[in-house]
Write an enzyme that holds these catalytic residues in place. Sequence first.
Site, PDB file in Angstrom:
ATOM      1  N   GLY A  65       7.522   7.524   1.044  1.00  0.00           N
ATOM      2  CA  GLY A  65       6.670   6.473   1.593  1.00  0.00           C
ATOM      3  C   GLY A  65       5.362   6.425   0.822  1.00  0.00           C
ATOM      4  N   GLN A  70      -3.441   4.504  -0.426  1.00  0.00           N
ATOM      5  CA  GLN A  70      -3.278   5.724  -1.234  1.00  0.00           C
ATOM      6  C   GLN A  70      -3.417   5.423  -2.742  1.00  0.00           C
ATOM      7  OE1 GLN A  70       0.481   6.925   1.041  1.00  0.00           O
ATOM      8  NE2 GLN A  70      -0.338   8.905   0.469  1.00  0.00           N
ATOM      9  N   CYS A 121       2.579  14.888   2.354  1.00  0.00           N
ATOM     10  CA  CYS A 121       1.824  13.679   2.014  1.00  0.00           C
ATOM     11  C   CYS A 121       1.422  13.757   0.548  1.00  0.00           C
ATOM     12  CB  CYS A 121       0.573  13.581   2.899  1.00  0.00           C
ATOM     13  SG  CYS A 121      -0.402  12.101   2.582  1.00  0.00           S
ATOM     14  N   LEU A 122       1.630  12.661  -0.164  1.00  0.00           N
ATOM     15  CA  LEU A 122       1.290  12.639  -1.585  1.00  0.00           C
ATOM     16  C   LEU A 122      -0.220  12.745  -1.792  1.00  0.00           C
ATOM     17  CD1 LEU A 122       3.818   9.854  -2.637  1.00  0.00           C
ATOM     18  CD2 LEU A 122       4.097  12.334  -2.859  1.00  0.00           C
ATOM     19  N   HIS A 163       3.630   7.997  10.110  1.00  0.00           N
ATOM     20  CA  HIS A 163       2.776   8.681   9.122  1.00  0.00           C
ATOM     21  C   HIS A 163       2.069   7.646   8.232  1.00  0.00           C
ATOM     22  CE1 HIS A 163       2.112  11.922   5.935  1.00  0.00           C
ATOM     23  NE2 HIS A 163       1.931  10.796   5.244  1.00  0.00           N
ATOM     24  N   GLU A 164       2.852   6.673   7.734  1.00  0.00           N
ATOM     25  CA  GLU A 164       2.269   5.666   6.823  1.00  0.00           C
ATOM     26  C   GLU A 164       1.290   4.766   7.576  1.00  0.00           C
ATOM     27  OE1 GLU A 164       2.611   6.180   3.790  1.00  0.00           O
ATOM     28  OE2 GLU A 164       4.288   7.558   3.965  1.00  0.00           O
ATOM     29  N   HIS A 167      -2.107   6.132   7.744  1.00  0.00           N
ATOM     30  CA  HIS A 167      -2.922   5.902   6.536  1.00  0.00           C
ATOM     31  C   HIS A 167      -3.733   4.608   6.671  1.00  0.00           C
ATOM     32  CE1 HIS A 167      -1.867   9.100   3.779  1.00  0.00           C
ATOM     33  NE2 HIS A 167      -0.570   8.905   3.938  1.00  0.00           N
TER      34      HIS A 167
HETATM   35  O1  K1U Z   1       2.084  10.346   1.057  1.00  0.00           O
HETATM   36  C1  K1U Z   1       2.900   9.821   1.802  1.00  0.00           C
HETATM   37  O2  K1U Z   1       2.540   9.171   2.759  1.00  0.00           O
HETATM   38  C2  K1U Z   1       4.361   9.989   1.495  1.00  0.00           C
HETATM   39  C3  K1U Z   1       5.033  11.112   2.253  1.00  0.00           C
HETATM   40  C4  K1U Z   1       5.797  10.503   3.416  1.00  0.00           C
HETATM   41  C5  K1U Z   1       6.270  11.425   4.501  1.00  0.00           C
HETATM   42  C6  K1U Z   1       7.006  12.555   4.233  1.00  0.00           C
HETATM   43  C7  K1U Z   1       7.464  13.359   5.268  1.00  0.00           C
HETATM   44  C8  K1U Z   1       7.176  13.024   6.561  1.00  0.00           C
HETATM   45  C9  K1U Z   1       6.428  11.912   6.823  1.00  0.00           C
HETATM   46  C10 K1U Z   1       5.988  11.103   5.807  1.00  0.00           C
HETATM   47  C11 K1U Z   1       5.961  11.825   1.278  1.00  0.00           C
HETATM   48  O3  K1U Z   1       6.848  11.239   0.750  1.00  0.00           O
HETATM   49  S1  K1U Z   1       5.688  13.516   0.972  1.00  0.00           S
HETATM   50  C12 K1U Z   1       7.012  13.948  -0.133  1.00  0.00           C
HETATM   51  C13 K1U Z   1       8.345  14.053   0.545  1.00  0.00           C
HETATM   52  O4  K1U Z   1       8.410  14.200   1.747  1.00  0.00           O
HETATM   53  C14 K1U Z   1       9.587  13.987  -0.246  1.00  0.00           C
HETATM   54  C15 K1U Z   1       9.577  13.896  -1.612  1.00  0.00           C
HETATM   55  C16 K1U Z   1      10.767  13.813  -2.320  1.00  0.00           C
HETATM   56  C17 K1U Z   1      11.968  13.828  -1.668  1.00  0.00           C
HETATM   57  C18 K1U Z   1      12.001  13.917  -0.306  1.00  0.00           C
HETATM   58  C19 K1U Z   1      10.815  13.989   0.409  1.00  0.00           C
HETATM   59 ZN    ZN Z   2       0.785  10.377   3.530  1.00  0.00          ZN
END
Ligand code: K1U
Ligand code: ZN
Length: 201
Positions: A65, A70, A121-122, A163-164, A167
Amino acid sequence: MLRRCFAIDRDKPTSYLTDMAIRPIFETPDPVLRQISKPVEVFDDALKALIADMFETMYHAPGIGLAAVQVGEPIRLLVMDLQEPEDPEDEKSPPVKEPRVFINPEIVWHSEMEIPYTEGCLSVPDQYAEVMRPEKIRAKWQDADGKGYEEDMDGLLAVCLQHEMDHLEGVLFIDHLSRLKREMVLKKLAKVRKERGLKAA
Ligand code: K1U
Ligand code: ZN
């Protein structure tokens, strides 16, 4: 630095897809992430170009996401692709690509029941912690052309959308943690950053 790349189908008359870019992702504690995002009112090619960049950025990270804020654009837009395995029984089966765009999303109902999920979260790179959120939600949103949708959601879809949507209000998943847990996560993040800095030197 932005990486430019070409669209897969060069003959398609979608100019906004021909020059996609991976954008830098803002990380905590950058105040950019604490802004309240503004509603999207104009559904034009510039919006579609931003969406294309956001998918490019999210897949490259990689993530499931990404909210526009972001990448420094405080508007009520987010993209998602859960990339879940084709065979739920086999984690190693190829991920199914299902890119989704949510514009001006709203949660119109949520369950009383909350469930834990280990979130990342990125903007808080490489840190994960358990967050409690409503298990089920009903959300409404618009697509890139302004068309409206409403859907019941649960599982990772509901977790990720919540979560998004946080943000869009300037909220990060670490804000849901106790002070002690948040400080531990931020300490670990500082350590990782320091180690990476040393390695890069
Ligand atoms: O930064 C963000 O908002 C993105 C975040 C989204 C998220 C992940 C887990 C739970 C709620 C919301 C991410 O994508 S973090 C990276 C991640 O979870 C992932 C990366 C690669 C493959 C699978 C998962
Ligand atoms: Zn996030």
